[in-house]
Design a protein around this motif. Structure first.
Motif, PDB file in Angstrom:
ATOM      1  N   UNK A  90      49.750  45.721  17.584  1.00  0.00           N
ATOM      2  CA  UNK A  90      48.554  46.063  18.346  1.00  0.00           C
ATOM      3  C   UNK A  90      49.026  46.364  19.758  1.00  0.00           C
ATOM      4  N   UNK A  91      48.851  47.622  20.190  1.00  0.00           N
ATOM      5  CA  UNK A  91      49.504  48.120  21.400  1.00  0.00           C
ATOM      6  C   UNK A  91      48.558  48.124  22.591  1.00  0.00           C
ATOM      7  N   UNK A  92      49.046  47.556  23.719  1.00  0.00           N
ATOM      8  CA  UNK A  92      48.282  47.532  24.964  1.00  0.00           C
ATOM      9  C   UNK A  92      49.213  47.883  26.118  1.00  0.00           C
ATOM     10  N   UNK A  93      48.609  48.320  27.223  1.00  0.00           N
ATOM     11  CA  UNK A  93      49.392  48.752  28.369  1.00  0.00           C
ATOM     12  C   UNK A  93      48.940  48.046  29.641  1.00  0.00           C
ATOM     13  N   UNK A  94      49.924  47.743  30.481  1.00  0.00           N
ATOM     14  CA  UNK A  94      49.673  47.320  31.854  1.00  0.00           C
ATOM     15  C   UNK A  94      50.397  48.318  32.749  1.00  0.00           C
ATOM     16  N   UNK A  95      49.644  49.076  33.553  1.00  0.00           N
ATOM     17  CA  UNK A  95      50.230  50.064  34.455  1.00  0.00           C
ATOM     18  C   UNK A  95      50.407  49.410  35.820  1.00  0.00           C
ATOM     19  N   UNK A  96      51.641  49.233  36.220  1.00  0.00           N
ATOM     20  CA  UNK A  96      52.017  48.475  37.415  1.00  0.00           C
ATOM     21  C   UNK A  96      51.536  47.023  37.279  1.00  0.00           C
ATOM     22  N   UNK A  97      50.339  46.719  37.756  1.00  0.00           N
ATOM     23  CA  UNK A  97      49.845  45.344  37.621  1.00  0.00           C
ATOM     24  C   UNK A  97      48.431  45.291  37.053  1.00  0.00           C
ATOM     25  N   UNK A  98      47.933  46.426  36.536  1.00  0.00           N
ATOM     26  CA  UNK A  98      46.536  46.485  36.080  1.00  0.00           C
ATOM     27  C   UNK A  98      46.462  46.762  34.586  1.00  0.00           C
ATOM     28  N   UNK A  99      45.613  46.014  33.906  1.00  0.00           N
ATOM     29  CA  UNK A  99      45.374  46.259  32.489  1.00  0.00           C
ATOM     30  C   UNK A  99      44.738  47.627  32.311  1.00  0.00           C
ATOM     31  N   UNK A 100      45.308  48.430  31.412  1.00  0.00           N
ATOM     32  CA  UNK A 100      44.809  49.789  31.197  1.00  0.00           C
ATOM     33  C   UNK A 100      43.746  49.753  30.106  1.00  0.00           C
ATOM     34  N   UNK A 101      42.496  49.968  30.499  1.00  0.00           N
ATOM     35  CA  UNK A 101      41.375  49.798  29.580  1.00  0.00           C
ATOM     36  C   UNK A 101      40.635  51.093  29.269  1.00  0.00           C
ATOM     37  N   UNK A 102      41.114  52.235  29.785  1.00  0.00           N
ATOM     38  CA  UNK A 102      40.364  53.482  29.634  1.00  0.00           C
ATOM     39  C   UNK A 102      40.353  54.008  28.213  1.00  0.00           C
ATOM     40  N   UNK A 103      41.424  53.752  27.495  1.00  0.00           N
ATOM     41  CA  UNK A 103      41.512  54.293  26.135  1.00  0.00           C
ATOM     42  C   UNK A 103      42.040  53.218  25.203  1.00  0.00           C
ATOM     43  N   UNK A 104      41.247  52.177  25.027  1.00  0.00           N
ATOM     44  CA  UNK A 104      41.670  51.062  24.192  1.00  0.00           C
ATOM     45  C   UNK A 104      41.843  51.522  22.746  1.00  0.00           C
ATOM     46  N   UNK A 105      42.977  51.240  22.128  1.00  0.00           N
ATOM     47  CA  UNK A 105      43.216  51.706  20.763  1.00  0.00           C
ATOM     48  C   UNK A 105      42.360  50.945  19.754  1.00  0.00           C
TER      49      UNK A 105
END
Length: 441
Positions: A90-105
């Protein structure tokens, strides 16, 4: 001017801005962390825990910070593809220090599991509860500046079949400082595997501080894999705090394949009888890379077990350091602990510093520790050359065999198989980033 003064001035000037882009829970401990940091400053190398890494020098440059939370122009779901065979996560992203929630898989996780932005979900019951025990300067700095991060909650009895893969992407058009926070909560009987991968998407100087707090409930199991594949301009200071309750199991693995300067710290408390932990480290360094692993495992109660295995392979003029300590509190009888640090300096210019320690206040325990620093075995090299293997190939095979013992400790089989492949490519100088990753192409 001392290195810490610029951060003291920054916080005093930007305090309202920092708080306005965070949450009440994170803001509640911010001022206390600031006062602690202001009083102690960065540690000097005279302090034992920081003997091998000059923290003053690491934090002296003037990095930019995204305190006003300007949008970063990147869509990680388009940029990143992990082609590791059979690694179904289950793949998630943190860009720099922020949780990336715009396109949740599409989530394959039970609905009761919560994964999201730390500023949206953090609770006073858990946030900074573990980290505050340590009185660490970098943790205090992270606490006073961090505005977001990752939150994971797995409720009682839930067992996650898929690993949770978190890609930490460093992205900036200018030199940047990032302060990332992670909070993991596993309730009683819960089980989860995490794979954290650090990547740098731009050829800039990055300074990343990270604080991970993990609460592992009674009979729960946590597998935590942290892998760094950044670049030579990256500075990474990561502090991991883990609390284990009765009969819990923790497997913690830290893998450094590409970096600039890295300092990893593990602070783990065994607070319930029957708890077990296995902590392993794998370091491959060359050029002028620097990797420092510092561990403290605290046995607070009886009948607990801890195992540590850290291995380094150092080439060129790289530097490695390992300082591990096992603390057995008074009354923690029947403790079983084994700490091993083995190191291979493949060149005369490489340097390794190792310091295994035991501090025991109980009399019915089985505790052992040891470390070795050596070079490639000339007899083994000669033996292989006599059988038609070139000297360079023989050196690679011996280094690969040496580091494999750590990789074989990993229970996540697809990752273990992939690391065998990546490590071999790393030794051959063919690995610039995880093969199959579309990031930076």
């Amino acid at each position: 001017m001392k290195s810490e003064q610029q951060y003291i001035d920054l916080y005093e000037q930007a305090r309202q801005m920092i708080m306005s882009h965070s949450s009440d829970v994170m803001n509640a401990v911010r001022d206390t962390a600031f006062e602690n940091f202001k009083a102690q400053g960065f540690p000097s190398r005279k302090i034992e825990q920081y003997k091998y890494t000059d923290m003053q020098a690491l934090f002296e440059p003037d990095y930019g910070l995204n305190l006003n939370r300007l949008e970063i122009p990147v869509n990680p779901y388009d940029a990143f593809r992990c082609d590791v065979p059979n690694l179904s996560t289950s793949l998630y992203f943190v860009v720099n220090d922020a949780f990336y929630s715009k396109a949740t898989p599409k989530s394959h996780l039970p609905k009761s599991v919560v994964i999201g932005s730390l500023k949206d979900f953090a609770t006073t019951e858990h946030y900074h509860r573990l980290a505050s025990k340590d009185h660490d300067a970098v943790t205090n700095l992270n606490t006073m500046l961090a505005q977001d991060g990752l939150y994971v909650y797995v409720p009682k009895g839930v067992v996650l079949d898929r690993a949770i893969q978190v890609i930490n992407i460093l992205r900036s058009d200018v030199d940047l400082m990032v302060n990332r926070r992670v909070l993991i909560i596993l309730e009683e009987g819960a089980e989860a595997k995490f794979l954290f991968c650090d990547h740098a998407a731009d050829d800039r100087r990055f300074l990343a501080t990270q604080v991970i707090e993990a609460f592992v409930g009674e009979n729960a199991k946590l597998d935590l894999y942290c892998m760094e594949e950044t670049h030579a301009k990256n500075v990474r200071v990561s502090n991991v705090y883990i609390d284990q309750q009765a009969n819990s199991r923790v497997n913690h693995h830290v893998i450094t394949l590409h970096n600039g300067i890295t300092r990893n710290k593990l602070y783990l408390e065994l607070n319930g009888e029957g708890a077990e932990c296995s902590c392993n480290g794998c370091v491959i360094a060359d050029k002028q890379q620097h990797v420092d692993n510092n561990t403290l495992i605290v046995h607070q109660v009886p009948h607990c077990t801890s195992r540590e295995l850290y291995k380094y392979v150092l080439n060129d003029e790289s530097t490695g350091a390992f300082a591990g300590k096992v603390y057995v509190a008074k009354g923690a009888q029947k403790t079983s602990s084994q700490m091993t640090n083995q190191n291979l300096c493949a060149t005369k210019q490489a340097r390794m510093y190792t310091q295994p320690m035991l501090e025991i206040y109980a009399d019915d325990v089985k505790c052992a520790h040891g470390s070795t620093v050596g070079q490639l075995n000339d007899a083994a090299l000669f033996y292989m050359q006599q059988r038609g293997v070139s000297r360079k190939e023989a050196q690679l095979l011996l280094q690969f065999a040496f580091i494999n013992e750590v990789i074989d400790q990993m229970e996540l089989e697809p990752l273990r198989d992939r690391l065998h492949y990546l490590v071999e490519k790393r030794f051959r100088g063919e690995l610039n980033k995880c093969d199959g990753c579309k990031l930076c192409k």
